[in-house]
Design a protein around this motif. Structure first.
Motif, PDB file in Angstrom:
ATOM      1  N   LYS A  46       5.253  94.055  21.716  1.00 37.79           N
ATOM      2  CA  LYS A  46       5.069  92.831  20.919  1.00 37.79           C
ATOM      3  C   LYS A  46       4.379  93.135  19.584  1.00 37.79           C
ATOM      4  N   ASP A  47       3.478  94.146  19.571  1.00 38.18           N
ATOM      5  CA  ASP A  47       2.836  94.556  18.314  1.00 38.18           C
ATOM      6  C   ASP A  47       3.869  95.194  17.379  1.00 38.18           C
ATOM      7  N   GLY A  48       4.797  95.932  17.978  1.00 37.09           N
ATOM      8  CA  GLY A  48       5.890  96.494  17.178  1.00 37.09           C
ATOM      9  C   GLY A  48       6.660  95.369  16.501  1.00 37.09           C
ATOM     10  N   LEU A  49       6.981  94.324  17.278  1.00 43.33           N
ATOM     11  CA  LEU A  49       7.717  93.179  16.702  1.00 43.33           C
ATOM     12  C   LEU A  49       6.891  92.509  15.595  1.00 43.33           C
ATOM     13  N   ALA A  50       5.553  92.455  15.781  1.00 44.71           N
ATOM     14  CA  ALA A  50       4.697  91.809  14.763  1.00 44.71           C
ATOM     15  C   ALA A  50       4.656  92.606  13.464  1.00 44.71           C
ATOM     16  N   SER A  51       5.029  93.895  13.541  1.00 47.45           N
ATOM     17  CA  SER A  51       4.917  94.755  12.352  1.00 47.45           C
ATOM     18  C   SER A  51       6.198  94.804  11.535  1.00 47.45           C
ATOM     19  N   ILE A  52       7.216  94.041  11.940  1.00 47.88           N
ATOM     20  CA  ILE A  52       8.475  94.007  11.178  1.00 47.88           C
ATOM     21  C   ILE A  52       8.814  92.544  10.807  1.00 47.88           C
ATOM     22  N   PRO A  53       9.496  92.343   9.660  1.00 53.56           N
ATOM     23  CA  PRO A  53       9.714  90.972   9.196  1.00 53.56           C
ATOM     24  C   PRO A  53      10.590  90.146  10.123  1.00 53.56           C
ATOM     25  N   GLU A  54      11.513  90.780  10.863  1.00 62.65           N
ATOM     26  CA  GLU A  54      12.433  90.021  11.724  1.00 62.65           C
ATOM     27  C   GLU A  54      11.900  89.837  13.149  1.00 62.65           C
ATOM     28  N   GLY A  55      10.627  90.185  13.380  1.00 63.35           N
ATOM     29  CA  GLY A  55      10.086  90.215  14.750  1.00 63.35           C
ATOM     30  C   GLY A  55       9.827  88.869  15.382  1.00 63.35           C
ATOM     31  N   LYS A  56       9.692  87.807  14.604  1.00 66.78           N
ATOM     32  CA  LYS A  56       9.479  86.432  15.108  1.00 66.78           C
ATOM     33  C   LYS A  56       8.195  86.300  15.932  1.00 66.78           C
ATOM     34  N   ILE A  57       7.183  87.130  15.671  1.00 69.27           N
ATOM     35  CA  ILE A  57       5.923  87.031  16.411  1.00 69.27           C
ATOM     36  C   ILE A  57       4.852  86.393  15.536  1.00 69.27           C
ATOM     37  N   PHE A  63      -1.705  88.711   7.748  1.00 68.60           N
ATOM     38  CA  PHE A  63      -2.097  88.589   9.154  1.00 68.60           C
ATOM     39  C   PHE A  63      -2.460  89.959   9.732  1.00 68.60           C
ATOM     40  N   ILE A  64      -3.445  89.938  10.660  1.00 69.30           N
ATOM     41  CA  ILE A  64      -3.837  91.168  11.377  1.00 69.30           C
ATOM     42  C   ILE A  64      -3.200  91.117  12.766  1.00 69.30           C
ATOM     43  N   PRO A  65      -2.187  91.966  13.062  1.00 65.59           N
ATOM     44  CA  PRO A  65      -1.620  91.997  14.421  1.00 65.59           C
ATOM     45  C   PRO A  65      -2.593  92.664  15.406  1.00 65.59           C
ATOM     46  N   GLY A  66      -2.109  92.879  16.624  1.00 64.32           N
ATOM     47  CA  GLY A  66      -2.918  93.525  17.667  1.00 64.32           C
ATOM     48  C   GLY A  66      -3.214  92.528  18.774  1.00 64.32           C
ATOM     49  N   ILE A  67      -2.415  92.573  19.874  1.00 65.16           N
ATOM     50  CA  ILE A  67      -2.557  91.551  20.932  1.00 65.16           C
ATOM     51  C   ILE A  67      -3.632  91.923  21.955  1.00 65.16           C
ATOM     52  N   ASP A  68      -4.262  93.093  21.769  1.00 66.38           N
ATOM     53  CA  ASP A  68      -5.316  93.535  22.698  1.00 66.38           C
ATOM     54  C   ASP A  68      -6.530  93.995  21.901  1.00 66.38           C
ATOM     55  N   LEU A  69      -7.735  93.779  22.430  1.00 64.67           N
ATOM     56  CA  LEU A  69      -8.915  94.449  21.860  1.00 64.67           C
ATOM     57  C   LEU A  69     -10.012  94.566  22.908  1.00 64.67           C
ATOM     58  N   ALA A  70     -10.829  95.618  22.724  1.00 61.99           N
ATOM     59  CA  ALA A  70     -12.055  95.769  23.523  1.00 61.99           C
ATOM     60  C   ALA A  70     -13.174  96.073  22.547  1.00 61.99           C
ATOM     61  N   GLY A  71     -14.338  95.454  22.747  1.00 58.21           N
ATOM     62  CA  GLY A  71     -15.432  95.686  21.816  1.00 58.21           C
ATOM     63  C   GLY A  71     -16.733  95.115  22.310  1.00 58.21           C
ATOM     64  N   SER A  97      -1.106  84.077  16.606  1.00 59.59           N
ATOM     65  CA  SER A  97      -1.471  82.957  15.742  1.00 59.59           C
ATOM     66  C   SER A  97      -2.924  83.097  15.275  1.00 59.59           C
ATOM     67  N   HIS A  98      -3.625  84.087  15.808  1.00 62.64           N
ATOM     68  CA  HIS A  98      -5.045  84.298  15.523  1.00 62.64           C
ATOM     69  C   HIS A  98      -5.204  85.794  15.226  1.00 62.64           C
ATOM     70  N   GLU A  99      -5.927  86.138  14.118  1.00 63.17           N
ATOM     71  CA  GLU A  99      -6.030  87.552  13.714  1.00 63.17           C
ATOM     72  C   GLU A  99      -6.440  88.434  14.895  1.00 63.17           C
ATOM     73  N   GLY A 100      -5.746  89.576  15.034  1.00 63.68           N
ATOM     74  CA  GLY A 100      -5.822  90.364  16.259  1.00 63.68           C
ATOM     75  C   GLY A 100      -6.716  91.585  16.210  1.00 63.68           C
ATOM     76  N   GLY A 101      -6.372  92.565  17.034  1.00 62.71           N
ATOM     77  CA  GLY A 101      -7.252  93.694  17.328  1.00 62.71           C
ATOM     78  C   GLY A 101      -7.197  94.856  16.353  1.00 62.71           C
ATOM     79  N   TYR A 102      -6.285  94.830  15.357  1.00 61.45           N
ATOM     80  CA  TYR A 102      -6.168  95.988  14.461  1.00 61.45           C
ATOM     81  C   TYR A 102      -7.134  95.872  13.279  1.00 61.45           C
ATOM     82  N   ALA A 103      -8.411  95.637  13.566  1.00 66.66           N
ATOM     83  CA  ALA A 103      -9.446  95.555  12.533  1.00 66.66           C
ATOM     84  C   ALA A 103     -10.774  95.936  13.166  1.00 66.66           C
ATOM     85  N   GLU A 104     -11.734  96.352  12.321  1.00 69.77           N
ATOM     86  CA  GLU A 104     -13.007  96.807  12.875  1.00 69.77           C
ATOM     87  C   GLU A 104     -13.849  95.652  13.422  1.00 69.77           C
ATOM     88  N   TYR A 105     -13.542  94.423  12.973  1.00 72.98           N
ATOM     89  CA  TYR A 105     -14.222  93.235  13.515  1.00 72.98           C
ATOM     90  C   TYR A 105     -13.182  92.172  13.850  1.00 72.98           C
TER      91      TYR A 105
END
Ligand SMILES: CCC(=O)SCCNC(=O)CCNC(=O)[C@H](O)C(C)(C)COP(=O)(O)OP(=O)(O)OC[C@H]1O[C@@H](n2cnc3c(N)ncnc32)[C@H](O)[C@@H]1OP(=O)(O)O
Ligand SMILES: NC(=O)c1ccc[n+]([C@@H]2O[C@H](COP(=O)([O-])OP(=O)(O)OC[C@H]3O[C@@H](n4cnc5c(N)ncnc54)[C@H](O)[C@@H]3O)[C@@H](O)[C@H]2O)c1
Length: 332
Positions: A46-57, A63-71, A97-105
């Motif tokens: 799903k993150d792969g789909l979020a990283s391409i324009p035709e992904g519909k995610i 937007f910051i993708p990343g459907i998982d995070l631990a911190g 719909s909410h900024e995801g896990g590919y960021a330091e915060y």
């Protein structure tokens, strides 16, 4: 908190679509009660789909993708959490719909947070991630459907992928005879190391499709993260009273089916949705994943680690269907 921090963001504007690592500030994070310093994230289809324009995610840009995070919780707001608490989040709106896990915060609603069990490091939790959680949910629903090892062999499709590799590990650990279906012949030894009793090639599985509405009863259950036309074929060869846990779409979004396997063999088609899984079941499955169901063999043998800068390469690999095991992203 640092005044600026690194994030992988996707943009869609007059300059077209682009995805890049950049410095952003707190004002670029969405509303949410709990501020988290992200330690690890992961790479899912799903993150792969979020990283391409035709992904519909992704629903808005930038937007910051990343459907998982631990911190670690930095600012708990009015929630029940305390600074220093170790948490994880998968699903809900994260990375969609909410900024995801590919960021330091990240800033998240408190009700999306799971307390990371003591038996899992942040890296292990993300190696499991949405994929492993989806496997656990599939296993849970199959067990609730009445599946036991005595009922017969279990097939796992897409067995070298995230959901599939965890399914081979966890179900074999629970005493099931697991057959792994894969399109990657060179990975047969790895699949046997993860616990597969047998390996069947994707082509052989497709070639053995039944001609009519029913085929020979073969599998007590199927864990199916591939979906597509193959799912329709598998329905015909589930044993009497068996079930298929359907979670994915790497093989396509459509399949043909008849009523016959349902009305003549009483089989069940179980839909698996990890995203909105209720919190009590979510916390229970994470606790199981840190103990009895911990996929130790995948964690030891099938994890690759990427920095934020290396992330685009990992996203391409998962989109091409070439990922093996799980990919984690190191932050901070
Ligand atoms: C970790 C979990 C996973 O990996 S699950 C895999 C997620 N994959 C996708 O969502 C695939 C990307 N989405 C698509 O290709 C399309 O949106 C699909 C699902 C095929 C539907 O297409 P289409 O029939 O053209 O309609 P649409 O996009 O306008 O949406 C119709 C209504 O369905 C909803 N929808 C869309 N995606 C999701 C989703 N992932 N989960 C739940 N609902 C979804 C849309 O919001 C829309 O509903 P509404 O009309 O806004 O009420
Ligand atoms: N329902 C949910 O809550 C949920 C949660 C997680 C993942 N998923 C879905 O599960 C699927 C797998 O996700 P993942 O993160 O494990 O991905 P992945 O890329 O790690 O694994 C996909 C596997 O499918 C194989 N594959 C690709 N194309 C195929 C085809 N045409 N036929 C057969 N096999 C094929 C790949 O070789 C790979 O082994 C995706 O469709 C994803 O959207 C759904």
């Amino acid at each position: 908190m640092d005044a600026s921090f690194r994030a992988f963001r996707v943009h869609q504007d007059e300059q077209g679509f682009r995805a890049l690592v950049e410095e952003i500030g707190q004002q670029d994070l969405p509303q949410g009660e709990v501020l988290i310093k992200v330690q690890y994230s992961s790479v899912n289809y799903k993150d792969g789909l979020a990283s391409i324009p035709e992904g519909k995610i992704v629903q808005r840009y930038p937007f910051i993708p990343g459907i998982d995070l631990a911190g670690e919780v930095i600012e708990p707001g009015n929630s029940e959490f305390r600074p220093g608490d170790q948490v994880l989040c998968t699903g809900y709106g994260l990375g969609v719909s909410h900024e995801g896990g590919y960021a330091e915060y990240a800033r998240l609603p408190a009700e999306w947070l799971v307390r990371r069990p003591d038996g899992l490091s942040a890296k292990e939790a993300m190696a499991i991630g949405t994929a492993g959680f989806t496997t656990a949910l599939s296993a849970e629903l199959l067990l609730r459907s009445g599946l036991t090892p005595e009922k017969g062999p279990v097939l796992v499709t897409g067995a070298t992928g995230g959901v599939g590799s965890m399914a081979v590990d966890i179900l074999s650990k629970l005493g099931f005879e697991v057959t792994a279906s894969t399109g990657k012949a060179p990975q047969e030894a790895m699949l046997r190391d993860l616990g597969a009793a047998g390996v069947i090639s994707r082509a052989e599985l497709a070639a053995s499709a039944a001609k009519g509405a029913l085929g020979r009863e073969q599998w007590a259950a199927v864990v199916d993260p591939v979906g597509g036309p193959g799912t329709g074929e598998l329905l015909k060869v589930i044993r009497y009273g068996g079930a298929i846990a359907l979670s994915g779409m790497t093989g396509g979004g459509k399949f043909d089916a008849t009523v016959y396997p349902f009305i003549l063999r009483g089989i069940q088609l179980l839909g698996i949705d990890s995203v909105m899984c209720p919190m009590p079941l979510r916390q229970k499955l994470w606790d199981q994943l840190s103990g009895e169901w911990k996929p130790e063999r995948v964690l030891k043998r099938a994890i690759s680690e990427f920095s934020l800068e290396e992330l685009p390469r990992a996203l391409k690999v998962v989109l091409a269907g070439e990922a093996v095991g799980r990919q984690v992203v190191r932050l901070g």
